[in-house]
Write an enzyme that holds these catalytic residues in place. Structure first.
Site, short mmCIF file in Angstrom:
data_model
loop_
_atom_site.label_atom_id
_atom_site.label_comp_id
_atom_site.label_asym_id
_atom_site.label_seq_id
_atom_site.Cartn_x
_atom_site.Cartn_y
_atom_site.Cartn_z
N GLU A 25 0.82 -1.22 0.00
CA GLU A 25 0.00 0.00 0.00
C GLU A 25 0.86 1.28 0.00
OE1 GLU A 25 -4.03 -1.52 2.29
OE2 GLU A 25 -2.29 -1.02 3.50
N ASP A 212 -12.45 -6.12 -2.11
CA ASP A 212 -13.38 -7.25 -1.94
C ASP A 212 -14.66 -6.69 -1.35
OD1 ASP A 212 -13.42 -7.75 1.22
OD2 ASP A 212 -11.42 -7.12 0.62
N1 ADE Z 1 -9.18 -4.81 4.01
C1 ADE Z 1 -9.51 -5.22 2.77
N2 ADE Z 1 -10.61 -5.98 2.78
C2 ADE Z 1 -11.00 -6.05 4.07
C3 ADE Z 1 -12.06 -6.71 4.73
N3 ADE Z 1 -12.94 -7.44 4.05
N4 ADE Z 1 -12.16 -6.59 6.08
C4 ADE Z 1 -11.26 -5.85 6.77
N5 ADE Z 1 -10.22 -5.23 6.20
C5 ADE Z 1 -10.10 -5.32 4.85
#
Ligand code: ADE
Length: 244
Positions: A25, A212
């Site tokens: 990142e 996601d």
């Molecule tokens: N970072 C990226 N995706 C995530 C998720 N589903 N839950 C917590 N942190 C995240």
């Protein structure tokens, strides 16, 4: 006439602290920096230098709220940052959000703060006046303007970031975060930076790209889409620095 506080703010040198939890990142931002100096404190490497003509300190905090809180306080105490940005990826919560889209924080809270046994609402920090930390309006405005310019093919939302020491990959949990907290995205650090910024009166912004959808497919999607999401968020952070 300028108020004393406003005048002090304007006279203060702008130094932007940029924090990402994971190497992927922050690595592109660190590569872009010039005149950089490295300092290791509390196991974290702080890169101090120039990023797109702005004074900046870029650092990888590590994952989770404790790492983020420690890192933020070091940026404030040792590097005298005037503004804070937390960048990275997140799980999408808001119904219209797609993988690759961006959330610009309106505010942030800790979804795993739970003193309900004492009668507090979920997410409320006992004995603190504030539990939902508001991002800086000027920084939000700039990010919104820049986002569509640098990422014309995706959607940019402004909404609440909810943070907890949990990777969300479960539909029931996801819906709880939406219904209870009205979160736009879930991640694991932003609200910790926000709280530290609030305590020190430093303006802050969280910007996250969706890797996601925080559901049963989250792990697979995260692995597949993380790189693309990071490209989008790096473009936004650099675009913000390019402004003015
Ligand atoms: N970072 C990226 N995706 C995530 C998720 N589903 N839950 C917590 N942190 C995240």
């Amino acid at each position: 006439m300028l108020t004393k506080k406003k005048k002090q703010e304007e006279e203060r040198i702008m130094i932007i602290g940029i924090i990402g939890a994971m190497e992927e990142e922050v690595s592109m931002l660190i590569d872009e920096m010039t005149k950089k100096e490295e300092l290791k404190i509390a196991g974290m490497v702080f890169y101090k230098g120039t990023l797109r003509k702005k004074k900046a300190v870029v650092v990888q905090s590590g994952i989770g709220k404790v790492n983020m809180a420690v890192c933020t306080q070091i940026l404030i105490d040792r590097f005298d940052v005037s503004h804070l940005i937390n960048t990275g990826v997140a799980g999408g919560l808001y119904k219209d959000i797609e993988v690759g889209d961006i959330v610009i924080s309106s505010d942030a809270l800790q979804h795993d703060m739970d003193a309900t046994g004492f009668g507090y609402e979920p997410g409320i920090i006992p004995r603190m006046e504030v539990s939902v930390f508001e991002a800086d309006q000027e920084m939000i405005k700039t990010a919104k303007e820049v986002c569509s310019e640098v990422n014309p093919d995706i959607q940019c939302f402004t909404g609440r970031v909810v943070s907890g020491d949990q990777f969300i990959s479960d539909n029931d949990k996801k819906h709880e975060l939406i219904e209870r907290f009205h979160g736009y995205c879930a991640e694991m650090e932003g609200a910790a930076m926000a709280q530290a910024a609030y305590l020190n009166q430093i303006p802050f912004l969280i910007v996250r790209a969706i890797s996601d959808k925080a559901d049963q497919e989250a792990i697979g999607n995260y692995e597949e889409f993380e790189k693309m999401a990071i490209l989008h968020i790096v473009r936004l952070v650099l675009g913000i620095l390019d402004k003015e």
